[in-house]
Design a protein around this motif. Sequence first.
Motif, PDB file in Angstrom:
ATOM      1  N   ARG A 323       0.836  -1.204   0.000  1.00  0.00           N
ATOM      2  CA  ARG A 323       0.000   0.000   0.000  1.00  0.00           C
ATOM      3  C   ARG A 323       0.869   1.251   0.000  1.00  0.00           C
ATOM      4  N   ASP A 324       0.235   2.349  -0.331  1.00  0.00           N
ATOM      5  CA  ASP A 324       0.942   3.622  -0.380  1.00  0.00           C
ATOM      6  C   ASP A 324       1.598   3.924   0.964  1.00  0.00           C
ATOM      7  N   GLY A 325       2.876   4.290   0.922  1.00  0.00           N
ATOM      8  CA  GLY A 325       3.594   4.636   2.142  1.00  0.00           C
ATOM      9  C   GLY A 325       4.263   3.478   2.840  1.00  0.00           C
ATOM     10  N   ASP A 326       4.108   2.253   2.333  1.00  0.00           N
ATOM     11  CA  ASP A 326       4.755   1.096   2.952  1.00  0.00           C
ATOM     12  C   ASP A 326       6.279   1.195   2.845  1.00  0.00           C
ATOM     13  N   THR A 327       6.945   0.499   3.761  1.00  0.00           N
ATOM     14  CA  THR A 327       8.401   0.345   3.692  1.00  0.00           C
ATOM     15  C   THR A 327       8.726  -1.131   3.529  1.00  0.00           C
ATOM     16  N   LEU A 328       9.410  -1.471   2.448  1.00  0.00           N
ATOM     17  CA  LEU A 328       9.881  -2.836   2.214  1.00  0.00           C
ATOM     18  C   LEU A 328      11.323  -2.906   2.697  1.00  0.00           C
ATOM     19  N   TYR A 329      11.545  -3.739   3.698  1.00  0.00           N
ATOM     20  CA  TYR A 329      12.887  -3.848   4.278  1.00  0.00           C
ATOM     21  C   TYR A 329      13.332  -5.303   4.280  1.00  0.00           C
ATOM     22  N   VAL A 330      14.522  -5.531   3.734  1.00  0.00           N
ATOM     23  CA  VAL A 330      15.092  -6.882   3.680  1.00  0.00           C
ATOM     24  C   VAL A 330      16.349  -6.896   4.534  1.00  0.00           C
ATOM     25  N   THR A 331      16.391  -7.816   5.484  1.00  0.00           N
ATOM     26  CA  THR A 331      17.542  -7.886   6.383  1.00  0.00           C
ATOM     27  C   THR A 331      18.717  -8.598   5.710  1.00  0.00           C
ATOM     28  N   GLU A 332      19.890  -8.380   6.270  1.00  0.00           N
ATOM     29  CA  GLU A 332      21.073  -9.079   5.794  1.00  0.00           C
ATOM     30  C   GLU A 332      21.145 -10.477   6.410  1.00  0.00           C
TER      31      GLU A 332
END
Length: 362
Positions: A323-332
Amino acid sequence: MVSVAACGLPRSGPNKNEIFEGSVLNGGDAFVVTVTPSVTRATAVQPSFGFSSSFLKAGVMAQDIISPGDTVSVTVFENVKDDPLLGNTGQRVSNLQTLQVDGQGFVFVPYAGRIKAAGQTAEGLRDAITRKLDPQTPDPQVVVQRASGLGSTVTVNGQVAGQGNYAIEAPTRTLTAMIARAGGVTIPQAVAVVHVTRGNRTEKVWLADLYTNPRLDIALRPGDTVTIEQDTRAFVALGATGTQSRVPFQTQTLSALEAIATVGGLNSNIADPTGVFILRNEPEELANAVLGRNDLQGDQRFVYVLDLTQPTGMFEARDFLIRDGDTLYVTEAPFTQWSKTIGAITGSANQAANLASTASGN
């Protein structure tokens, strides 16, 4: 080794364990939720565009309806030769060109006075003028022609090839026809939003829906404003992805899997496929629905977890909507920090050996 650990190694953000430690269950301020089919269904909320019934039910305007700002031409044929009412002696035909319909919808016709023209057809206005003139000149024959003017125009602006004011004519009485008249849109159809302002109301639809659903091709009205804008929704990609930036939506709906692909996928050298997170603030209603509760009040912080190594992980990522404004974060991946540690130790040892060698050589 202790000194290396203490100095802190560079990394793109928190690791998976640190995110879980921030859960409400551990005294944190965010709900960490594993994505499942039920979670996907509860969160599948997207902006719904469409026209209200008042816009949809407005019939196509008759081509010759007169509006304030239009111009009309009036020709009067009189059945007298010697002393015509409107012309000179011997002149039986009088042309009254370009009569302007004023803001109140009236036109002024000599010897007939102010006559209501707005809302009438050319035939209706002809009858009204004839009735006014008939007592003064025997059996007048009146011809009225309407020319589109400022009152029968639509303003088209935004992402179109030709912005401007266009007359509502037979070929341009509906929304899609008017957009075509303005040269079509200059942005991809998938991200184009059409706004229609009528009076003090503005409603909007996706351009793609407009072209696939004829019911949305509403009839236009004088004074309408049609604005084409590009979808402004976006998400932020961070961590071990192919790029770290604010990424605009390229389609009406965007899944987590598509979002990952949009930013170049996971960084195969450092990404942890078990630690893909979507961070967002959920409104009260959705927060309670996701957690099966009814006591939460106000917006709530959520961290949705995707594990792409699970048998259904890719399917969950495909179905879960961004959705608008989401943050997609992928860890190391854990080994990444280990590799950095080894590199730091090795680098420190090599540097020390070089210094020692230099010192002994002196």
